[in-house]
Motif scaffolding. Sequence first.
Motif, PDB file in Angstrom:
ATOM      1  N   SER A 247      19.027  17.475   4.738  1.00 37.74           N
ATOM      2  CA  SER A 247      19.731  18.402   4.618  1.00 37.74           C
ATOM      3  C   SER A 247      20.703  18.597   3.257  1.00 37.74           C
ATOM      4  N   PHE A 248      20.837  17.362   2.661  1.00 39.37           N
ATOM      5  CA  PHE A 248      21.618  17.127   1.246  1.00 39.37           C
ATOM      6  C   PHE A 248      20.553  17.201   0.165  1.00 39.37           C
ATOM      7  N   GLY A 249      19.332  17.102   0.318  1.00 42.06           N
ATOM      8  CA  GLY A 249      18.274  16.749  -0.671  1.00 42.06           C
ATOM      9  C   GLY A 249      18.256  15.506  -1.222  1.00 42.06           C
ATOM     10  N   LEU A 250      18.633  14.602  -0.340  1.00 44.91           N
ATOM     11  CA  LEU A 250      18.834  13.251  -0.831  1.00 44.91           C
ATOM     12  C   LEU A 250      17.524  12.323  -0.690  1.00 44.91           C
ATOM     13  N   PRO A 251      16.940  11.516  -1.501  1.00 45.16           N
ATOM     14  CA  PRO A 251      15.957  10.798  -1.508  1.00 45.16           C
ATOM     15  C   PRO A 251      15.509  10.084  -0.079  1.00 45.16           C
ATOM     16  N   ALA A 252      14.230  10.068   0.378  1.00 49.25           N
ATOM     17  CA  ALA A 252      13.941   9.785   1.612  1.00 49.25           C
ATOM     18  C   ALA A 252      14.282   8.204   2.038  1.00 49.25           C
ATOM     19  N   GLY A 253      14.311   7.270   0.832  1.00 48.41           N
ATOM     20  CA  GLY A 253      14.764   6.073   1.283  1.00 48.41           C
ATOM     21  C   GLY A 253      16.249   5.834   1.502  1.00 48.41           C
ATOM     22  N   ILE A 254      16.942   6.864   1.446  1.00 53.30           N
ATOM     23  CA  ILE A 254      18.470   6.759   1.410  1.00 53.30           C
ATOM     24  C   ILE A 254      18.969   6.566   2.902  1.00 53.30           C
ATOM     25  N   SER A 255      17.990   7.133   3.856  1.00 55.81           N
ATOM     26  CA  SER A 255      18.206   6.965   5.530  1.00 55.81           C
ATOM     27  C   SER A 255      18.109   5.625   5.865  1.00 55.81           C
ATOM     28  N   ALA A 256      16.978   5.021   5.259  1.00 59.04           N
ATOM     29  CA  ALA A 256      16.556   3.811   5.650  1.00 59.04           C
ATOM     30  C   ALA A 256      17.701   2.713   5.077  1.00 59.04           C
ATOM     31  N   ARG A 257      18.272   2.889   4.193  1.00 59.03           N
ATOM     32  CA  ARG A 257      19.564   2.092   3.423  1.00 59.03           C
ATOM     33  C   ARG A 257      20.847   2.273   4.450  1.00 59.03           C
ATOM     34  N   MET A 258      20.988   3.596   4.829  1.00 59.55           N
ATOM     35  CA  MET A 258      22.153   4.009   5.488  1.00 59.55           C
ATOM     36  C   MET A 258      21.908   3.257   6.962  1.00 59.55           C
ATOM     37  N   ARG A 259      20.675   3.323   7.458  1.00 58.19           N
ATOM     38  CA  ARG A 259      20.600   2.591   8.751  1.00 58.19           C
ATOM     39  C   ARG A 259      20.865   1.016   8.779  1.00 58.19           C
ATOM     40  N   SER A 260      20.403   0.410   7.776  1.00 57.04           N
ATOM     41  CA  SER A 260      20.548  -1.109   7.691  1.00 57.04           C
ATOM     42  C   SER A 260      21.875  -1.363   7.601  1.00 57.04           C
ATOM     43  N   GLN A 261      22.803  -0.633   6.728  1.00 61.30           N
ATOM     44  CA  GLN A 261      24.023  -0.714   6.459  1.00 61.30           C
ATOM     45  C   GLN A 261      25.024  -0.523   7.986  1.00 61.30           C
ATOM     46  N   ILE A 262      24.581   0.475   8.507  1.00 59.70           N
ATOM     47  CA  ILE A 262      25.216   0.942  10.028  1.00 59.70           C
ATOM     48  C   ILE A 262      24.948  -0.364  10.810  1.00 59.70           C
ATOM     49  N   GLU A 263      23.600  -0.872  11.175  1.00 59.12           N
ATOM     50  CA  GLU A 263      23.336  -1.953  11.893  1.00 59.12           C
ATOM     51  C   GLU A 263      24.064  -3.027  11.674  1.00 59.12           C
ATOM     52  N   LEU A 264      24.104  -3.382  10.161  1.00 61.71           N
ATOM     53  CA  LEU A 264      25.029  -4.696   9.719  1.00 61.71           C
ATOM     54  C   LEU A 264      26.451  -4.582  10.036  1.00 61.71           C
ATOM     55  N   ARG A 265      26.932  -3.254   9.886  1.00 59.94           N
ATOM     56  CA  ARG A 265      28.444  -3.136  10.258  1.00 59.94           C
ATOM     57  C   ARG A 265      28.515  -3.117  11.653  1.00 59.94           C
ATOM     58  N   GLU A 266      27.976  -2.246  12.451  1.00 59.85           N
ATOM     59  CA  GLU A 266      28.269  -2.296  13.883  1.00 59.85           C
ATOM     60  C   GLU A 266      27.595  -3.520  14.929  1.00 59.85           C
ATOM     61  N   GLN A 267      26.561  -4.117  14.318  1.00 53.09           N
ATOM     62  CA  GLN A 267      26.203  -5.031  14.790  1.00 53.09           C
ATOM     63  C   GLN A 267      25.169  -4.615  16.249  1.00 53.09           C
ATOM     64  N   VAL A 268      24.616  -3.604  15.934  1.00 50.34           N
ATOM     65  CA  VAL A 268      23.937  -3.074  16.873  1.00 50.34           C
ATOM     66  C   VAL A 268      22.588  -2.534  16.316  1.00 50.34           C
ATOM     67  N   ASN A 269      21.306  -2.810  16.917  1.00 54.31           N
ATOM     68  CA  ASN A 269      20.064  -2.132  16.302  1.00 54.31           C
ATOM     69  C   ASN A 269      20.108  -0.840  16.939  1.00 54.31           C
ATOM     70  N   LEU A 270      19.872   0.319  15.911  1.00 51.73           N
ATOM     71  CA  LEU A 270      19.809   1.468  16.365  1.00 51.73           C
ATOM     72  C   LEU A 270      18.484   1.976  17.130  1.00 51.73           C
ATOM     73  N   GLY A 271      17.722   1.070  17.452  1.00 49.58           N
ATOM     74  CA  GLY A 271      16.524   1.406  18.312  1.00 49.58           C
ATOM     75  C   GLY A 271      16.839   1.157  19.774  1.00 49.58           C
ATOM     76  N   GLU A 272      18.003   0.835  19.927  1.00 51.02           N
ATOM     77  CA  GLU A 272      18.438   0.860  21.404  1.00 51.02           C
ATOM     78  C   GLU A 272      19.261   2.232  21.876  1.00 51.02           C
ATOM     79  N   TYR A 273      19.114   3.093  20.912  1.00 49.31           N
ATOM     80  CA  TYR A 273      19.590   4.650  21.308  1.00 49.31           C
ATOM     81  C   TYR A 273      18.215   5.485  21.312  1.00 49.31           C
ATOM     82  N   GLU A 274      16.961   4.918  21.550  1.00 40.11           N
ATOM     83  CA  GLU A 274      15.825   5.337  21.643  1.00 40.11           C
ATOM     84  C   GLU A 274      15.536   5.437  22.968  1.00 40.11           C
ATOM     85  N   PRO A 275      14.786   6.485  23.490  1.00 39.88           N
ATOM     86  CA  PRO A 275      14.368   6.796  25.135  1.00 39.88           C
ATOM     87  C   PRO A 275      13.512   5.622  25.424  1.00 39.88           C
ATOM     88  N   GLY A 276      12.582   4.896  24.734  1.00 40.08           N
ATOM     89  CA  GLY A 276      12.039   3.671  25.143  1.00 40.08           C
ATOM     90  C   GLY A 276      12.819   2.689  25.238  1.00 40.08           C
TER      91      GLY A 276
END
Length: 298
Positions: free
Chosen positions: A200-229
């Motif tokens: 939505s902001f025209g940011l490079p595709a790789g930034i979302s993976a970097r953001m995910r890594s930082q969120i998981e490190l900060r919050e100590q939770v794997n974001l895969g736990e929010y997936e339906p599976g």
Amino acid sequence: MAAPTSSANNPAAAFYAASPAARALGATLRLADRLVPAWGTRGALRLFFTPLPWKLAARRPLPSPWQLTLWPFEGVQLASHRRADAPPGRPVVLLVHGWAGSAGQMLRLGDRLADAGFDPVLLDLPAHGRSGGWRSTLPQFGRALFAATARLGPLHGVVAHSLGALAALHAAARGLPVQHLALIAPSAPPAQFLDWFAGSFGLPAGISARMRSQIELREQVNLGEYEPGWLGPRVMQPSLVLHDEADRVAPFGASRRLAKAMPSLRLASHAGLGHRRILDDAAVAEAVAAHLRIEGSA
């Protein structure tokens, strides 16, 4: 550098289009990411964690007979709203808004549940409504639900909207003491929304993976736990999902995937209501009350 994507194929673009300030910040993020990617990631996370647009009107008191109670929570005050006229002993139902929402959005549902014989409690999540703070995260939403049960005791039900619905599902999978879930227009999983946010902001595709890594490190939770599976086999509570198939903020496909993954979930479509008007619809309120109703509670 990619151009910002349109709302036609990116629900996050539709969400952030309401905030000119956020669009201006997007240009700043693109420049920062070109100069020093770590700066771009840090700035993108700060924006991602900030509910926009700010709704200062949501900090106004709710009308009588709703009364405000403040609880200490992670360095701020967590606001809850409960009816002063609720008779003791009724089944407690916690109502939770979504991202950039407030407890006031759940007011009509709360009043209907009070009429149906429940004791509704409306929660302002961190950085929303009358709760303290200016930034929050999805994992913090879940921790706020556990904090609420520490005050209220085991819950008869949780009624949750949008990102709050996703937090409620994850909390239930992690052992939240609740008997029933009513989920309204639940959000897509965070990994998908991170990609939409970057686009939505025209940011490079790789930034979302970097953001995910930082969120998981900060919050100590794997974001895969929010997936339906991951959620499906772990949420055993009888669950109702109400969603508009044409919802442009939280695509209906996310609810379809939840329904396939969760044997305890029933999915009901309510057309023509969008993402937020669904909270004020009388038929939706009746469906929620019927799902939560138990013998002797109404």
